[in-house]
Enzyme design. Structure first.
Site, PDB file in Angstrom:
ATOM      1  CG  ASN A 105      -1.778   5.447  -0.993  1.00 18.95           C
ATOM      2  OD1 ASN A 105      -1.662   6.612  -1.357  1.00 18.95           O
ATOM      3  ND2 ASN A 105      -2.090   4.480  -1.818  1.00 18.95           N
ATOM      4  CB  SER A 120      -4.972   3.228   0.501  1.00 12.57           C
ATOM      5  OG  SER A 120      -4.839   1.824   0.595  1.00 12.57           O
ATOM      6  CB  SER A 121      -6.991   0.353  -4.078  1.00 16.50           C
ATOM      7  OG  SER A 121      -6.682   1.242  -5.113  1.00 16.50           O
ATOM      8  CB  THR A 180      -4.233   3.549  -7.499  1.00 13.01           C
ATOM      9  OG1 THR A 180      -4.648   2.573  -6.542  1.00 13.01           O
ATOM     10  CG2 THR A 180      -5.458   4.191  -8.120  1.00 13.01           C
ATOM     11  CD  GLU A 221      -3.400  -3.190   3.434  1.00 14.35           C
ATOM     12  OE1 GLU A 221      -3.783  -2.305   2.647  1.00 14.35           O
ATOM     13  OE2 GLU A 221      -4.124  -3.686   4.329  1.00 14.35           O
ATOM     14  CB  SER A 258      -0.901  -0.010   1.236  1.00 19.71           C
ATOM     15  OG  SER A 258      -1.704   1.148   1.269  1.00 19.71           O
ATOM     16  N   GLY A 259       0.565   2.176  -0.906  1.00 14.83           N
ATOM     17  CA  GLY A 259       1.331   3.412  -1.019  1.00 14.83           C
ATOM     18  C   GLY A 259       2.474   3.354  -1.992  1.00 14.83           C
ATOM     19  N   GLY A 300      -1.995  -4.162  -1.992  1.00 17.18           N
ATOM     20  CA  GLY A 300      -0.676  -4.737  -1.765  1.00 17.18           C
ATOM     21  C   GLY A 300      -0.554  -5.359  -0.391  1.00 17.18           C
TER      22      GLY A 300
END
Length: 988
Positions: free
Chosen positions: A156, A159-160, A109, A389, A104-105, A387
């Site tokens: 992020n 973040s998705s 995306t 985590e 994440s981050g 991603g």
């Protein structure tokens, strides 16, 4: 291999490292990041480092530079792998996919958006409207899905919180015709609770801060997110996203995609319902639970188009069917009411997000596609999924997310090894096995039937009785005690980083993650009461009714127990992996350089950890397992043929392979290569660098040589072109000359038999080269006609020609049609005259009509007219008194004293003779008895102009006289002395 970058930016392909060590890998990655090179290749895999800043490397010029080019022809870029996937799909009709992975981050995306923009930019060159519509929907769907599926986390700002896989369908021309979006495991628990420093989904804040006052008032909302329980924790958190601007963009995107105004309004009504649900409070009144304030119930009822009483009943009671078929209502406790409220809010948002995705799919899905008519429908898949985590508190969502990444990592390893091994086998190269970490054991730990963690969770959810999260943890400790990648505090009592009856740890490929079992069972079970499903199904809002199709069942109907959330997610991930495995994959591996979101900070330890768990080192070693570089013979020869005298510019050998062997032998690294059936394999990068350096040294020389050759070719082309032009011009001129002569011959073929000797025949327009010859020919033709005129008529002809020269186009009637006598004395037209001894008559002269009536009238300055006679000789002009016997001479004016002659443009007989002494003579020529109603102006003008013209040719003296038209009537009326400006006659 990536090219066109200097060594000051490091190695643009990790395969070309001198030694494959973590130190060199990290040193090269850091150098490229500091130099602004955020992309690096590992063969055909792109390693992307999040720059945390805007970079000017995504414009139209960059897109054009990568369009249709091979991977090695340009520096590493997302566009390179996008174009490679598109070319493979279009050229070989091969389904491809681009898998974007990272924590994440790391920028997954953003990478997916740039890939979508590139595919949209290079397709539909004919600008077909239907294709443009599909592209717009595909691009706009990202904006909508980000608003409802992304949130700000501690790592992020965007973040998705769901997984997205998009299939883009292409026709045989390579134009997008549609697509399909699959979403995976929306983190619906975020709706009711967020960790410290995080926000709820973007959509809530966009509605509150970007919605108009009228919209918020109709939804019974306020603009401050701190007012609502579900958004209060993130109300004061700053983010790089502008909620107000994003709300406008989402509204515009919904319209572009095709959502109706009613559907858009329903979407935001559901968001408002969720916010109002979060503020609903319950209180215990003795044995029953009541809702604090019924105003919120009325608002929710209005927004969901349901009955207020049904809303209250669903929140406070649960309808249960007994074994005998009896239906009873069981009241909630205060804790159960709050739990039911939160479950209802999470389910509303989850159903809303799923409906938005399905609604987008109905717009972009390919309908009525017939492969027999339209050709094969190929696909490019783009996977943008959460991603790996590791948080301070990892719950059920992180467990599912990390399991998904384990599956994708397994797919990555298998495909990379399979592709590499398959290529070596096809080319006849011996495969050298590389040891790598196979995470199949971790995947089995999670998903193995009857023994995996998901099976243990499902078993606990199905067990009757009071089964708690602690009981489930004990069951996992019992069944997984011997597993090398599982542990807990019970199994490792000395590990104080975990708590008893709360934590367990899995040793993932990306690192050890400690999970808290609190809430695992509740999140795994479908705990939404059936009453809420029936409530929404009976809504008068068609959108809500469509979202809850399972609400049509009554409480007495027996239904199959729904699958748990973990099982549903496992099944969807297995289906996703199967879908990716049947496509040709391309990978983008994203790395997060630091936790501070700084564009200049590179955390070596953080990045090294990501490089390790992403398997990048293994990927490099696999690519270099024996050979670091491979290329088809034709392509290798095209690039390096200038380094060998036997292959430049073209070789004369039997095959490209022999030519490549010649290059390799000349440079002395034949022991460092292997020859496949169609490709050359180079073992170490240094051999390739030797070729590259020699090629770089030869490029300037070749450029100058090519410039010289090309300039010479251009000069020769221009010379040949000019010669051709002159040849064509010469042929065309000759043709025009001949054509002119042919046309003259055709038109004047019968002029000898014509009455006017061809005078009425029009001469054809001559070409420019024959203009002078044409004039001479016309003059010769005129002489042929004139020479037939009797000599006695020639003076009259000359006079008329002179008059025509002076009066043509100026005076309509000037007596050209009548015969001009000119010499009236010689013809005896004047009777009773006497000879004037002091007058020598010129053979060509003009005399106005004689004898009574008077020949002309003279007008003086007092506007009085007197009859006078006019006699013109070669030297003088005589003014005569006609009434006297024998025409008494009143005045003699020398011709040399005249400076000009003026007549009018009408039918009158007015003539003005201009003298050098400024004593002009104004006459009115009367029509006499000899020639009644005849115009004599032309005869006078012709005689005088002819006289002066002939005097120029005979004496060489240019007499500055010219007959000129003028309007003399005002001068006569006013009695002023006529003074008219004159111009000289051009004797030529």
């Amino acid at each position: 291999m990536a090219e066109l970058e200097g060594l000051e930016f490091g190695k643009s392909d990790f395969v070309l490292l001198d030694e494959v060590t973590m130190e060199q890998f990290m040193e090269n990655l850091k150098l490229r990041f500091e130099k602004g090179r955020i992309y690096t290749f590992i063969g055909e895999v792109v390693v992307s480092v999040n720059p945390y800043r805007e970079m000017d490397i995504y414009g139209k010029e960059t897109i054009d530079a990568y369009r249709g080019r091979e991977l090695y022809e340009n520096p590493p870029h997302l566009y390179a792998v996008s174009d490679a996937a598109y070319k493979a799909m279009k050229r070989r009709a091969k389904d491809t996919c681009i898998v974007i992975s990272g924590e994440s981050g790391a920028g997954k995306t953003e990478a997916s958006k740039y890939i979508m923009q590139y595919i949209a930019a290079i397709t539909n060159p004919t600008q077909r409207a239907e294709v443009e519509s599909v592209k717009n929907v595909l691009l706009k769907s990202n904006c909508v899905l980000e608003a409802f599926g992304n949130a700000k986390t501690n790592r992020n700002d965007n973040s998705s919180r769901f997984g997205k896989y998009m299939d883009i369908n292409f026709n045989f021309n390579g134009d997008p015709t549609g697509g399909h979006i699959n979403n995976y495991l929306l983190e619906k628990s975020r709706v009711v609770h967020q960790q410290d420093g995080e926000r709820n989904f973007h959509s809530f804040y966009q509605l509150l801060r970007g919605g108009s006052n009228e919209m918020l008032e109709s939804f019974h909302l306020q603009s401050d997110p701190a007012v609502y329980t579900y958004t209060r924790e993130g109300a004061a958190i700053t983010t790089t996203n502008n909620d107000r601007t994003s709300h406008k963009a989402v509204m515009s995107a919904l319209n572009v995609i095709g959502f109706s105004e009613e559907e858009i309004n329903s979407i935001y009504q559901i968001l408002a319902t969720i916010l109002l649900l979060g503020n609903m409070q319950f209180e215990c009144d003795g044995e029953s639970v009541q809702i604090v304030g019924l105003e919120a119930v009325n608002h929710i009822s209005e927004l969901t188009a349901t009955d207020p009483e049904s809303v209250s009943k669903s929140l406070l009671y649960r309808t249960v069917a007994t074994g005998g078929g009896e239906v009873i209502e069981k009241g909630h406790s205060e804790q159960d009411a709050c739990f039911g409220r939160d479950a209802f809010a999470k389910a509303l948002y989850e159903r809303l997000f799923g409906w938005i995705v399905s609604r987008i799919n109905t717009v972009i899905e390919v309908k009525d596609y017939n492969p027999m008519l339209h050709g094969k429908n190929t696909v490019i898949g783009v996977l943008d999924i959460y991603g790996f985590e590791i948080f301070d508190n990892n719950s059920f969502e992180q467990f599912c997310i990390n399991y998904c990444n384990e599956k994708l990592q397994q797919l990555f390893i298998e495909l990379i090894l399979r592709q590499e091994q398959g290529e070596y086998q096809r080319e006849g190269i011996t495969w050298q096995h590389i040891d790598y970490f196979n995470n199949q054991i971790i995947v089995d730990l999670v998903e193995q039937p009857h023994k995996g963690i998901i099976s243990i969770l499902d078993e606990a959810c199905l067990t009757v009785g009071n089964v708690t999260d602690t009981v489930c943890l004990d069951s996992m400790d019992t069944k997984l005690a011997q597993h090398p990648h599982y542990t807990s505090r019970k199994l490792s009592p000395t590990d104080k980083t975990m708590d008893f009856q709360k934590h367990f740890r899995i040793r993932h490929y990306a690192g050890d993650v400690t999970y808290s079992v609190e809430g695992f069972l509740d999140k795994n079970k479908d705990m939404l009461f059936q009453d809420f499903k029936r409530l929404m199904y009976n809504s008068a809002n068609p959108v809500l009714k469509e979202m809850w199709p399972d609400g049509h069942l009554s409480i007495t109907e027996v239904t199959k127990r729904p699958l748990t959330a973990a099982t549903l997610f496992k099944n969807s991930i297995v289906a996703l992996v199967d879908k990716l495995a049947c496509k040709e994959p391309y990978y983008v591996r994203c790395i997060k350089p630091n936790e501070m979101k700084s564009p200049v900070l590179f955390d070596d330890a953080r990045c090294q950890h990501q490089v390790a768990y992403l398997g990048l080192m293994e990927n490099v070693m696999v690519r270099r397992a024996g050979f670091a570089y491979r290329q088809p013979y034709s392509r290798f020869l095209q690039r390096y043929k200038m380094t060998c005298e036997y292959t430049w510019p073209q070789h004369l050998m039997a095959s490209d392979r022999e030519a490549v062997e010649t290059i390799v032998t000349q440079h002395g690294f034949q022991d460092d290569v292997a020859y496949g059936h169609t490709k050359l394999f180079v073992r170490t990068p240094r051999s390739l660098f030797t070729l590259e350096q020699e090629r770089a040294a030869l490029i300037p020389i070749l450029v100058l040589f090519l410039q010289k050759v090309w300039r010479g070719a251009l000069a020769r082309m221009r010379c040949r072109r000019m010669r051709a032009i002159y040849a064509i011009m010469g042929c065309y001129k000759r043709y025009k000359v001949k054509a002119h002569f042919w046309e003259v011959e055709r038109r004047f073929a019968n002029v000898r038999t014509m009455a006017d000797y061809g005078k009425s025949v029009d001469w054809p327009t001559p070409p420019a080269a024959l203009s002078q010859f044409h004039n001479i020919t016309v003059m010769w033709w005129a002489r042929q006609i004139v020479k037939n005129i009797p000599p006695s008529d020639m003076p009259e002809v000359r006079s008329k020609v002179a008059a025509l020269t002076a009066l043509s186009g100026e005076r309509k009637d000037w007596g050209v049609s009548r015969p001009w006598e000119r010499d009236y004395l010689a013809n005896g037209l004047l009777t009773g005259q006497r000879k004037c001894t002091n007058v020598m008559l010129y053979p060509f002269f003009f005399l106005s009509p004689l004898l009574p009536p008077p020949c002309c009238s003279q007008v003086n300055r007092f506007n009085k007219s007197t009859d006078r006679g006019l006699l013109v000789t070669d030297k003088y002009v005589y003014k005569l008194e006609p009434k006297k016997q024998n025409f008494l001479v009143l005045k003699r004016l020398p011709l040399d004293g005249f400076t000009g002659l003026s007549v009018t443009s009408g039918v009158d007989q007015m003539v003005v003779l201009h003298t050098s002494s400024q004593d002009d003579v104004l006459l009115c020529l009367q029509r006499g008895a000899l020639c009644p109603n005849q115009d004599r102006v032309g005869e006078l003008v012709g005689a005088m102009v002819d006289h002066f013209t002939r005097s120029v040719f005979t004496t060489g003296h240019c007499f500055p006289h010219q007959a000129k038209l003028a309007n003399c009537i005002p001068l006569i009326v006013t009695g002023q002395r006529p003074r008219l400006k004159t111009e000289s006659i051009n004797a030529a």
